[in-house]
Design a protein around this motif. Structure first.
Motif, mmCIF file in Angstrom:
data_model
loop_
_atom_site.group_PDB
_atom_site.id
_atom_site.type_symbol
_atom_site.label_atom_id
_atom_site.label_comp_id
_atom_site.label_asym_id
_atom_site.label_seq_id
_atom_site.Cartn_x
_atom_site.Cartn_y
_atom_site.Cartn_z
ATOM 1 N N ALA A 36 -7.035 -16.696 -8.695
ATOM 2 C CA ALA A 36 -8.390 -16.157 -8.843
ATOM 3 C C ALA A 36 -8.696 -15.187 -7.700
ATOM 4 O O ALA A 36 -9.352 -14.162 -7.903
ATOM 5 N N ALA A 37 -8.212 -15.500 -6.514
ATOM 6 C CA ALA A 37 -8.410 -14.610 -5.373
ATOM 7 C C ALA A 37 -7.686 -13.290 -5.606
ATOM 8 O O ALA A 37 -8.180 -12.222 -5.231
ATOM 9 N N GLY A 38 -6.535 -13.339 -6.250
ATOM 10 C CA GLY A 38 -5.803 -12.118 -6.590
ATOM 11 C C GLY A 38 -6.609 -11.225 -7.507
ATOM 12 O O GLY A 38 -6.613 -9.995 -7.357
ATOM 13 N N THR A 39 -7.316 -11.832 -8.451
ATOM 14 C CA THR A 39 -8.183 -11.065 -9.349
ATOM 15 C C THR A 39 -9.283 -10.380 -8.551
ATOM 16 O O THR A 39 -9.598 -9.205 -8.776
ATOM 17 N N ARG A 40 -9.859 -11.095 -7.598
ATOM 18 C CA ARG A 40 -10.912 -10.503 -6.763
ATOM 19 C C ARG A 40 -10.363 -9.370 -5.895
ATOM 20 O O ARG A 40 -11.029 -8.350 -5.691
ATOM 21 N N VAL A 41 -9.134 -9.521 -5.409
ATOM 22 C CA VAL A 41 -8.507 -8.465 -4.617
ATOM 23 C C VAL A 41 -8.308 -7.218 -5.485
ATOM 24 O O VAL A 41 -8.618 -6.101 -5.052
ATOM 25 N N ARG A 42 -7.811 -7.401 -6.692
ATOM 26 C CA ARG A 42 -7.623 -6.261 -7.591
ATOM 27 C C ARG A 42 -8.942 -5.564 -7.871
ATOM 28 O O ARG A 42 -9.021 -4.333 -7.886
ATOM 29 N N LYS A 43 -9.995 -6.345 -8.076
ATOM 30 C CA LYS A 43 -11.322 -5.774 -8.331
ATOM 31 C C LYS A 43 -11.799 -4.979 -7.109
ATOM 32 O O LYS A 43 -12.334 -3.870 -7.242
ATOM 33 N N ALA A 44 -11.590 -5.516 -5.922
ATOM 34 C CA ALA A 44 -11.985 -4.819 -4.700
ATOM 35 C C ALA A 44 -11.196 -3.520 -4.535
ATOM 36 O O ALA A 44 -11.755 -2.488 -4.124
ATOM 37 N N MET A 45 -9.917 -3.554 -4.861
ATOM 38 C CA MET A 45 -9.094 -2.350 -4.744
ATOM 39 C C MET A 45 -9.538 -1.280 -5.737
ATOM 40 O O MET A 45 -9.552 -0.087 -5.423
ATOM 41 N N GLN A 46 -9.940 -1.705 -6.931
ATOM 42 C CA GLN A 46 -10.447 -0.747 -7.915
ATOM 43 C C GLN A 46 -11.752 -0.127 -7.426
ATOM 44 O O GLN A 46 -11.965 1.074 -7.565
ATOM 45 N N SER A 47 -12.604 -0.937 -6.824
ATOM 46 C CA SER A 47 -13.852 -0.422 -6.251
ATOM 47 C C SER A 47 -13.560 0.551 -5.116
ATOM 48 O O SER A 47 -14.209 1.599 -5.008
ATOM 49 N N ALA A 48 -12.588 0.210 -4.268
ATOM 50 C CA ALA A 48 -12.218 1.087 -3.156
ATOM 51 C C ALA A 48 -11.706 2.425 -3.672
ATOM 52 O O ALA A 48 -12.027 3.484 -3.115
ATOM 53 N N LYS A 49 -10.936 2.372 -4.738
ATOM 54 C CA LYS A 49 -10.422 3.599 -5.341
ATOM 55 C C LYS A 49 -11.578 4.490 -5.806
ATOM 56 O O LYS A 49 -11.591 5.698 -5.557
ATOM 57 N N GLY A 50 -12.555 3.891 -6.461
ATOM 58 C CA GLY A 50 -13.720 4.644 -6.930
ATOM 59 C C GLY A 50 -14.536 5.195 -5.775
ATOM 60 O O GLY A 50 -15.001 6.342 -5.813
ATOM 61 N N MET A 51 -14.709 4.380 -4.742
ATOM 62 C CA MET A 51 -15.462 4.827 -3.569
ATOM 63 C C MET A 51 -14.741 5.984 -2.874
ATOM 64 O O MET A 51 -15.373 6.960 -2.451
ATOM 65 N N ALA A 52 -13.427 5.873 -2.761
ATOM 66 C CA ALA A 52 -12.646 6.934 -2.124
ATOM 67 C C ALA A 52 -12.775 8.237 -2.916
ATOM 68 O O ALA A 52 -12.928 9.316 -2.331
ATOM 69 N N GLN A 53 -12.732 8.153 -4.225
ATOM 70 C CA GLN A 53 -12.870 9.349 -5.061
ATOM 71 C C GLN A 53 -14.251 9.963 -4.884
ATOM 72 O O GLN A 53 -14.381 11.184 -4.788
ATOM 73 N N THR A 54 -15.278 9.128 -4.814
ATOM 74 C CA THR A 54 -16.638 9.630 -4.614
ATOM 75 C C THR A 54 -16.753 10.358 -3.278
ATOM 76 O O THR A 54 -17.363 11.430 -3.185
ATOM 77 N N ILE A 55 -16.126 9.789 -2.248
ATOM 78 C CA ILE A 55 -16.138 10.423 -0.927
ATOM 79 C C ILE A 55 -15.409 11.764 -0.982
ATOM 80 O O ILE A 55 -15.892 12.769 -0.452
ATOM 81 N N ARG A 56 -14.258 11.781 -1.639
ATOM 82 C CA ARG A 56 -13.479 13.035 -1.755
ATOM 83 C C ARG A 56 -14.301 14.125 -2.434
ATOM 84 O O ARG A 56 -14.329 15.262 -1.981
ATOM 85 N N VAL A 57 -14.989 13.772 -3.519
ATOM 86 C CA VAL A 57 -15.791 14.747 -4.247
ATOM 87 C C VAL A 57 -16.946 15.244 -3.383
ATOM 88 O O VAL A 57 -17.228 16.440 -3.336
ATOM 89 N N LYS A 58 -17.597 14.331 -2.666
ATOM 90 C CA LYS A 58 -18.713 14.726 -1.804
ATOM 91 C C LYS A 58 -18.229 15.686 -0.722
ATOM 92 O O LYS A 58 -18.868 16.706 -0.471
ATOM 93 N N VAL A 59 -17.115 15.367 -0.072
ATOM 94 C CA VAL A 59 -16.587 16.230 0.976
ATOM 95 C C VAL A 59 -16.254 17.610 0.389
ATOM 96 O O VAL A 59 -16.565 18.649 0.980
#
Length: 64
Positions: A36-59
């Protein structure tokens, strides 16, 4: 407009780092076999990916 348009890149990066730091506990649990913790890690990594893309677009938009 998207919420990120009004946030500084610094704030966005701090938020992303904080979210990743919060996920470290689940990463430790995953390494000990907690699926179950692995599922949460995957979810966090997907969120990080989205956040990183948002930052890239803003920059990129700020540059133009």
């Amino acid at each position: 407009m998207h919420r990120a348009c009004f946030m500084s890149v610094e704030k966005m990066m701090h938020d992303m780092i904080e979210m990743l730091e919060d996920a470290v506990g689940d990463a430790v649990k995953h390494d000990k076999g907690n699926k179950a913790a692995g599922t949460r890690v995957r979810k966090a990594m997907q969120s990080a990916k989205g956040m990183a893309q948002t930052i890239r677009v803003k920059v990129q938009n700020d540059k133009n």
